[in-house]
Write an enzyme that holds these catalytic residues in place. Structure first.
Site: not given
Ligand code: PEP
Ligand code: MG
Length: 528
Positions: A182, A287, A488
């Site tokens: 966080h 997310r 992403c």
């Molecule tokens: C990733 O895994 O690159 C992603 C975008 O998802 P997270 O970071 O939320 O696992």
């Protein structure tokens, strides 16, 4: 005088800070023992009051995510069950500081050894509460960090971050910590340099330190030459950041005129408050695990959150990911205890195992869909059957809403490409509407190097040929089958990785809002 010492960790928020080291884990607060037990009690009461007041003041300026944590802490502080044992110990002749510390340590130990995630996660809040009251009891400024300090220690409490005035610089250097914490998110959104995973350090480092949170390192007791070199890197970073700001308002294009879409990643609906929609091409990843904070949100809460973001984005697309709990993102009351959570019941696996929770989210998404350009994607897909089952739940919920006459809209459905099986054999997914490459997880699974472990950070590189080759093959597959492919993961906002990603064929990146300007500037330098 010992020589300079360089420690290497992982950057959690890029930037530079030069300043006095402020040790977060020092325990030697100066408490003046009082004459009587009654005075000790009064001192403890006053300190609890001060800590409560401080939390209340922080809530005034906190966003909804931070406010939730702070409200929980106030409720704990106001609970007599927590302070009772400390007051009883004062009656038995202990000074207030020792009484409070012992009472809280006992409570914390109980939380830390709980077999439930929810209670273990609360231990951090209790440590935070313990230390706030101890600081208030110490009545001196010893524990107040000097302006521009570099906070150094095992981990940092959210309240410590929120009550620090970062306007005169400073940064955070943690021996442990996580880039996904966080505090790390707050640091990125406020531009506070932060490094995590520095590991063990020499006993009691003091004096000025140089924090290079662009490359993830810190120099303790630096030499004159190191200070000069550091200042050069720091001003070059500042110049690059200032220059990057001039790219923010323009669409991203490479040096040779290739257009690149740049969207943003968000986690909380309030994240969009600080973003001008004109500066990005939409939301490439929302997310939703963070909405699933201390409690599982109901349909209405989720609907409002999604609707807010969709209305903010107008015609531009908003890609919302169904809850990706588990692994590095435990959700109390939802995720399960397991030995190897990164390879366990996380993401879509958990959602399909608990469909009653996924169905609530799906209904909220279907209803919110009428308010903008919504796309929905599923995390951690490994096999086509998972996609088919998740998509079937949307169809079922759509039928239910239609039967009840509730307004809704079916969004295009896509998947995250973050499990190697999908990147290697994407042909099983030829019927999805889009692919979004999750380079954080894809890299850690391809390289077998955890995303949050500093000791293997050198292996966790999206620029390794194995990862880039997979990304390029997914892009090629998408082109052949006319399936849009974006990325992403955090690499999309990393200026050092952007050239390689564009060379792999990507033309659509989604980045942390704080990286938007830097990413566009980096794209402008690429010659593809
Ligand atoms: C990733 O895994 O690159 C992603 C975008 O998802 P997270 O970071 O939320 O696992
Ligand atoms: Mg992921």
């Amino acid at each position: 005088m010992p020589g300079p010492l360089r420690l290497q960790g992982i950057s959690a928020s890029a930037g530079y800070a030069e300043g006095p080291l402020f040790r977060l884990d020092r325990t030697a607060l100066h408490y003046t023992v009082k004459a009587t037990a009654a005075d000790e009690k009064a001192a403890l009461e006053a300190a609890i009051g001060m800590a409560t007041g401080r939390l209340g003041a922080l809530i005034e300026t906190a966003d909804s995510e931070a406010a939730g944590i702070l409200e929980f802490q106030i409720a704990m502080l106001e609970d007599d069950a927590l302070s009772g044992p400390a007051f009883a110990a004062i009656d038995a002749d202990q000074p207030a500081d020792a009484a409070w510390r012992r009472a809280l340590d006992a409570e914390i130990a109980g939380y830390e050894t709980s077999d439930q995630d929810y209670f273990r996660a609360r231990a951090a809040d209790l440590r935070d509460i313990r230390d706030q009251v101890l600081r208030a009891l110490s009545e001196d400024d010893e524990s107040a960090a000097p302006a521009g300090a570099i906070f150094y220690g095992e981990d940092i409490a959210p309240t410590r971050f929120l009550e620090t005035d970062w306007s005169s610089g400073g940064g955070i250097a943690l021996k442990a910590g996580s880039a996904a914490s966080h505090v790390a998110m707050l640091a990125r959104s406020r531009g506070v340099p932060m490094v995590v995973g520095l590991g063990a350090s020499p006993a009691n480092p003091v004096g000025v330190a140089l924090l290079d949170a662009e490359h993830g390192g810190i120099v303790l007791a630096p030499s004159k030459a190191e200070i000069e070199a550091f200042r050069r890197s720091s001003s070059s970073f500042a110049a690059r950041r200032d220059k990057a700001e001039t790219y923010l308002a323009r669409p991203a294009v490479t040096k040779v005129g290739t257009a690149v879409r740049v969207q943003v990643n968000i986690a909380d609906p309030s994240d969009v408050d600080g973003i001008d929609i004109a500066t990005c091409d939409g939301v490439g990843l929302m997310r939703t695990e963070f909405l699933f904070g201390k409690t599982l949100p109901d349909e209405e809460t989720q609907y409002r959150a999604y609707r807010k973001v969709l209305e903010w984005a107008g015609e531009k697309p908003v890609t919302i990911r169904t809850v990706d709990a588990g692994g590095d993102k435990p959700v109390p009351g939802f995720t399960v205890e397991e030995g190897n959570p990164f390879l366990g019941l996380r993401g879509i696996r958990l959602s399909l195992a608990r469909p009653e929770i996924l169905r609530v989210q799906i209904r909220a998404l279907l209803r919110a869909g009428i308010h903008g350009n919504l796309k929905v994607m599923f995390p951690m897909i490994a096999v086509a059957d998972e996609y088919a089952r998740a998509a079937a739940l949307l169809t079922e919920e759509q039928t239910g809403l239609a039967a009840r006459g509730v307004a809704h809209k079916m969004p295009p459905l896509g998947i995250m490409v973050e499990v190697p099986s999908v990147a290697i054999a994407p042909e099983a997914f030829a019927d999805v509407a889009f692919f979004s490459i999750g380079s954080n997880d894809l890299t850690q699974y391809v390289m077998a190097a955890a995303r949050d472990n500093a000791s293997v950070a050198h292996l966790n590189s999206v620029r390794h040929p194995a990862v880039l080759r997979l990304i390029a093959s997914v892009v090629a597959f998408g082109r052949e089958r006319k399936i849009p492919v974006s990325l992403c993961g955090d690499a999309g906002g990393d200026p050092a990785s952007i050239p390689a990603l564009l060379e792999a064929g990507l033309r659509d990146l989604s980045v942390a809002p704080a990286q938007l300007a830097m990413a566009k500037a980096a794209i402008a330098d690429v010659t593809v």
